[in-house]
Design a protein around this motif. Sequence first.
Motif, PDB file in Angstrom:
ATOM      1  N   ALA A  17      -4.058   7.145   6.496  1.00 13.36           N
ATOM      2  CA  ALA A  17      -3.236   7.450   5.319  1.00 13.36           C
ATOM      3  C   ALA A  17      -2.055   6.490   5.235  1.00 13.36           C
ATOM      4  O   ALA A  17      -1.533   6.005   6.244  1.00 13.36           O
ATOM      5  CB  ALA A  17      -2.737   8.890   5.389  1.00 13.36           C
ATOM      6  N   ASP A  20       3.121   7.412   2.429  1.00 14.47           N
ATOM      7  CA  ASP A  20       3.400   8.578   1.583  1.00 14.47           C
ATOM      8  C   ASP A  20       2.340   9.670   1.703  1.00 14.47           C
ATOM      9  O   ASP A  20       2.413  10.695   1.029  1.00 14.47           O
ATOM     10  CB  ASP A  20       3.545   8.158   0.118  1.00 14.47           C
ATOM     11  CG  ASP A  20       2.278   7.502  -0.439  1.00 14.47           C
ATOM     12  OD1 ASP A  20       1.289   7.357   0.318  1.00 14.47           O
ATOM     13  OD2 ASP A  20       2.283   7.120  -1.630  1.00 14.47           O
ATOM     14  N   GLY A  21       1.347   9.449   2.558  1.00 11.94           N
ATOM     15  CA  GLY A  21       0.300  10.446   2.768  1.00 11.94           C
ATOM     16  C   GLY A  21      -0.976  10.191   1.999  1.00 11.94           C
ATOM     17  O   GLY A  21      -1.975  10.893   2.195  1.00 11.94           O
ATOM     18  N   LEU A  22      -0.983   9.193   1.106  1.00  9.47           N
ATOM     19  CA  LEU A  22      -2.180   8.878   0.324  1.00  9.47           C
ATOM     20  C   LEU A  22      -3.284   8.377   1.246  1.00  9.47           C
ATOM     21  O   LEU A  22      -3.095   7.409   1.988  1.00  9.47           O
ATOM     22  CB  LEU A  22      -1.855   7.826  -0.739  1.00  9.47           C
ATOM     23  CG  LEU A  22      -3.022   7.276  -1.554  1.00  9.47           C
ATOM     24  CD1 LEU A  22      -3.747   8.395  -2.281  1.00  9.47           C
ATOM     25  CD2 LEU A  22      -2.527   6.222  -2.534  1.00  9.47           C
ATOM     26  N   TRP A  54      -6.645  11.978  -2.734  1.00  5.98           N
ATOM     27  CA  TRP A  54      -6.641  12.834  -1.549  1.00  5.98           C
ATOM     28  C   TRP A  54      -5.498  12.458  -0.623  1.00  5.98           C
ATOM     29  O   TRP A  54      -5.252  11.280  -0.369  1.00  5.98           O
ATOM     30  CB  TRP A  54      -7.985  12.714  -0.833  1.00  5.98           C
ATOM     31  CG  TRP A  54      -9.141  13.025  -1.733  1.00  5.98           C
ATOM     32  CD1 TRP A  54      -9.826  12.144  -2.538  1.00  5.98           C
ATOM     33  CD2 TRP A  54      -9.729  14.299  -1.965  1.00  5.98           C
ATOM     34  NE1 TRP A  54     -10.806  12.791  -3.245  1.00  5.98           N
ATOM     35  CE2 TRP A  54     -10.774  14.126  -2.922  1.00  5.98           C
ATOM     36  CE3 TRP A  54      -9.491  15.583  -1.461  1.00  5.98           C
ATOM     37  CZ2 TRP A  54     -11.562  15.171  -3.368  1.00  5.98           C
ATOM     38  CZ3 TRP A  54     -10.284  16.640  -1.905  1.00  5.98           C
ATOM     39  CH2 TRP A  54     -11.303  16.423  -2.839  1.00  5.98           C
ATOM     40  N   TRP A  55      -4.817  13.480  -0.077  1.00 13.63           N
ATOM     41  CA  TRP A  55      -3.584  13.282   0.673  1.00 13.63           C
ATOM     42  C   TRP A  55      -3.628  13.977   2.032  1.00 13.63           C
ATOM     43  O   TRP A  55      -4.254  15.033   2.182  1.00 13.63           O
ATOM     44  CB  TRP A  55      -2.396  13.851  -0.115  1.00 13.63           C
ATOM     45  CG  TRP A  55      -2.265  13.299  -1.503  1.00 13.63           C
ATOM     46  CD1 TRP A  55      -2.971  13.678  -2.616  1.00 13.63           C
ATOM     47  CD2 TRP A  55      -1.387  12.259  -1.935  1.00 13.63           C
ATOM     48  NE1 TRP A  55      -2.588  12.940  -3.706  1.00 13.63           N
ATOM     49  CE2 TRP A  55      -1.615  12.068  -3.323  1.00 13.63           C
ATOM     50  CE3 TRP A  55      -0.417  11.483  -1.288  1.00 13.63           C
ATOM     51  CZ2 TRP A  55      -0.904  11.118  -4.067  1.00 13.63           C
ATOM     52  CZ3 TRP A  55       0.281  10.541  -2.030  1.00 13.63           C
ATOM     53  CH2 TRP A  55       0.030  10.366  -3.397  1.00 13.63           C
ATOM     54  N   CYS A  56      -2.911  13.385   2.980  1.00 16.07           N
ATOM     55  CA  CYS A  56      -2.695  14.009   4.291  1.00 16.07           C
ATOM     56  C   CYS A  56      -1.352  13.509   4.812  1.00 16.07           C
ATOM     57  O   CYS A  56      -1.292  12.581   5.635  1.00 16.07           O
ATOM     58  CB  CYS A  56      -3.829  13.667   5.249  1.00 16.07           C
ATOM     59  SG  CYS A  56      -3.770  14.649   6.771  1.00 16.07           S
ATOM     60  N   PRO A  57      -0.254  14.085   4.326  1.00 11.16           N
ATOM     61  CA  PRO A  57       1.085  13.558   4.638  1.00 11.16           C
ATOM     62  C   PRO A  57       1.516  13.800   6.080  1.00 11.16           C
ATOM     63  O   PRO A  57       1.034  14.694   6.755  1.00 11.16           O
ATOM     64  CB  PRO A  57       1.989  14.320   3.665  1.00 11.16           C
ATOM     65  CG  PRO A  57       1.248  15.577   3.352  1.00 11.16           C
ATOM     66  CD  PRO A  57      -0.205  15.216   3.392  1.00 11.16           C
TER      67      PRO A  57
END
Length: 220
Positions: A17, A20-22, A54-57
């Motif tokens: 990621a 910013d988590g993107l 899809w995000w995983c900050p």
Amino acid sequence: MINVLNDELWFPPASEAMDDGLLAIGGDLSTERILLAYHNGIFPWFNEDEPPIWWCPDPRFVLFPEKLKISKSMRQLLKRSHFEFKTDTAFEEVIRNCRHITRKDQDGTWIGDEVVTAYTELHRMGIVHSAEAWHNGVLVGGLYGLKIGKVFFGESMFSKMSNASKYAFISYVELLKAEGIALIDCQVHTEHLESLGAEMIPRVDFLDMLGTLLPPQKTG
């Protein structure tokens, strides 16, 4: 480099990621892909005119149910049953209100038709749930999210009366705690949830917790 998804059902590791988590863009909102995402600490968040993002900050914003903070004024409202608390009686009305509620510093909504369709199907499957605050027979606040194993993944909330969403949230956290839920994922920081006890934890710790609190995913 941003990972681009196609029809194949997969996600890159969270370590890829961006700051910013993107994590990735593309794919679809099939129930299989959504469940794979949450099992890996990933969630979709995108505008209606965009492909799925899809995000995983890191860090991750979470609430441990036993650390829930209830102010004196909220305790009084709860004691007086100021609102009627219900679950899963008006899911489609809850997600529709979350979609259309006006939010400070936010134009438009990320809850488009595709999101509504996908999460409504997950609700029918018994995975997505709504928590609701009612006043004089009218839905005035609530939230929805996914309950998987011992984790509740919060998605969105709304309020049409002062303290309504907070009342629904507190009541639901107490219920989830009684049901054995050990972790509530709040995804990204908000002052509202921080006031209720949510905190930042390292992503690696969050993912480790998911490994122990979620059931193994079915394959094939």
